[in-house]
Design an enzyme around this catalytic site. Structure first.
Site, short mmCIF file in Angstrom:
data_model
loop_
_atom_site.label_atom_id
_atom_site.label_comp_id
_atom_site.label_asym_id
_atom_site.label_seq_id
_atom_site.Cartn_x
_atom_site.Cartn_y
_atom_site.Cartn_z
N ARG A 63 0.86 -1.19 0.00
CA ARG A 63 0.00 0.00 0.00
C ARG A 63 0.90 1.24 0.00
NH1 ARG A 63 2.48 1.52 3.72
NH2 ARG A 63 1.12 3.31 3.72
N GLY A 64 0.24 2.42 -0.08
CA GLY A 64 1.00 3.66 -0.23
C GLY A 64 0.99 4.01 -1.71
N ARG A 112 -7.84 -0.21 -6.46
CA ARG A 112 -8.16 0.83 -5.47
C ARG A 112 -8.43 2.14 -6.21
NH1 ARG A 112 -4.31 1.20 -0.32
NH2 ARG A 112 -6.19 2.17 0.54
N ASP A 267 -2.12 10.96 -1.60
CA ASP A 267 -2.57 9.96 -2.57
C ASP A 267 -3.00 10.60 -3.89
OD1 ASP A 267 -2.91 8.55 0.14
OD2 ASP A 267 -2.94 6.98 -1.38
O1 MRU Z 1 -4.40 3.06 2.54
P1 MRU Z 1 -2.94 3.31 2.32
O2 MRU Z 1 -2.09 2.73 3.39
O3 MRU Z 1 -2.51 2.92 0.93
O4 MRU Z 1 -2.80 4.89 2.43
C1 MRU Z 1 -1.54 5.45 2.27
C2 MRU Z 1 -1.47 6.91 2.52
O5 MRU Z 1 -2.47 7.56 2.74
C3 MRU Z 1 -0.13 7.55 2.40
O6 MRU Z 1 -0.04 8.65 3.25
C4 MRU Z 1 0.08 8.03 0.95
O7 MRU Z 1 -0.19 7.00 0.04
C5 MRU Z 1 1.45 8.53 0.73
S1 MRU Z 1 2.61 7.20 0.65
C6 MRU Z 1 4.13 7.82 0.29
#
Ligand code: MRU
Length: 378
Positions: A63-64, A112, A267
């Site tokens: 994720r991220g 996603r 994101d």
């Molecule tokens: O649901 P996730 O864990 O994918 O959400 C991730 C985030 O909100 C992070 O802050 C974002 O993707 C930046 S990652 C460098």
């Protein structure tokens, strides 16, 4: 975190990146460090087809925003190679290949909805295929498709390497911005969420390497606990001092003067600076504004969506209520309780002090300055 691969299994990448290896790409497929199990277990899952990679993205094995984009690019390359390897004929109809490319793109794009890096990476890979196919009329020889499969692998590696470079540049730009003292961060934005090094956590890492005295306050980040499980895990590996706080502590810590700055990732960022990030980010920005504390977003240009004017247009992922109603598979609410599980929120651009990008620091007015800095080259 050692992955014991058989000696004969050739590694495509990484040659070396970081002490934290979020994935390893070999001729067999993509080994993903299962982020659902961290920090208790450090286990890799082998994803050797698009369905496994799509599910890994959907289920938060990986994720991220930047990491999702890179994995989608690798998944695209892996699946295209699987497809070509199974072709029995010497030539294949061009429209059949286009159909397959459409199928791969759609499968990945529905993993996603919020992180724009996913769509950015898929569209880069898809465009490469379509440009290549322009050279053919009705049929394409199998050997040309094998060539295209190689090109796609190289492109996925470039997307990955460029992300690491962007992180390192962001860290350089950002290190001067962070003051000494308590730095608050939310979710996980480190090597686990990117190609390597990290966005907001990369800036924190570089600031600490530069011997500035900081203490990182890590929001636990309910319900998936990206902060308590993942950011804390990375910070402990990096030996950077930190304290985990509950998500509702930030306001009071700010009031007591214990926070000097907030830095988080993103994101998706709209043309006017409105920013989608992990749910809870908006509350932090409001609190930081009230307490006159700088609030920074660190993100690569692949996270800017220059097709959209404002945050109104960003789709917000709603995830299963089970994630809120359980913790490590134990039920924590009365039976039949309902839960509302929005995974992201939007922080208006006017609550953001500056964006830290690989192309430089962007200050307000964002409507002008984002476009000037992040040119849409694609
Ligand atoms: O649901 P996730 O864990 O994918 O959400 C991730 C985030 O909100 C992070 O802050 C974002 O993707 C930046 S990652 C460098």
């Amino acid at each position: 975190m050692i992955l014991n691969l058989p000696k004969e299994e050739k590694i495509k990448a990484p040659a070396q990146v970081d002490i934290i290896k979020t994935w390893i790409w070999t001729e067999k497929g993509l080994y993903l460090l299962d982020q659902r199990k961290l920090p208790l277990e450090e286990k890799y899952i082998l994803c050797d087809n698009i369905y496994k990679i799509r599910n890994a993205i959907r289920d938060l094995v990986v994720r991220g925003a930047p990491a999702i984009g890179i994995c989608a690019a690798i998944g695209f390359a892996i699946e295209f190679k699987n497809y070509v390897s199974n072709i029995k004929k010497e030539e294949i109809l061009k429209n059949k290949i286009e159909e397959e490319i459409g199928k791969i793109s759609n499968l990945l794009a529905t993993a996603r909805p919020t992180a724009v890096n996913l769509f950015w990476a898929i569209s880069k890979m898809r465009k490469l295929c379509l440009d290549f196919l322009e050279n053919f009329k009705r049929k394409v020889p199998k050997k040309s498709l094998l060539e295209l499969a190689e090109i796609l692998e190289r492109e996925a590696l470039i997307i990955w390497e460029e992300d690491i470079k962007a992180n390192l540049k962001m860290a350089e730009f950002g290190k001067g911005l962070l003051p000494e003292g308590g730095i608050l961060t939310h979710c996980n934005t480190g090597a686990l969420a990117t190609g390597g090094y990290g966005t907001a956590l990369g800036v924190i890492r570089k600031t600490s390497e530069n011997k500035k005295k900081i203490l990182v306050f890590v929001d636990e980040t309910r319900p998936f606990l990206q902060g308590a499980r993942l950011t804390a895990w990375e910070l402990s590996k990096l030996k950077i001092p930190y304290k985990i706080i509950t998500d509702n502590s930030a306001g009071f810590l700010m009031k007591r003067g214990e926070i000097s700055a907030v830095v988080v990732g993103a994101d998706r960022i709209a043309k006017n600076g409105d920013t989608a990030n992990k749910i809870g980010t908006y509350s932090l920005a409001v609190l930081a504004h009230y307490h006159k504390i700088p609030f920074f977003i660190a993100a690569p240009s692949s996270t800017f969506d220059l097709q959209i004017e404002s945050g109104e247009e960003i789709p917000i992922e709603e995830r299963s209520p089970t994630e809120v109603l359980t913790c490590f598979k134990s039920k924590i609410a009365p039976p039949k309780s309902q839960a509302y599980n929005l995974a992201f929120d939007i922080t208006p651009g006017d609550l953001i002090t500056a964006f830290i990008t690989e192309k430089g620091i962007i200050l307000p007015p964002y409507k002008e300055n984002i476009l000037k800095t992040i040119k849409n080259e694609d």
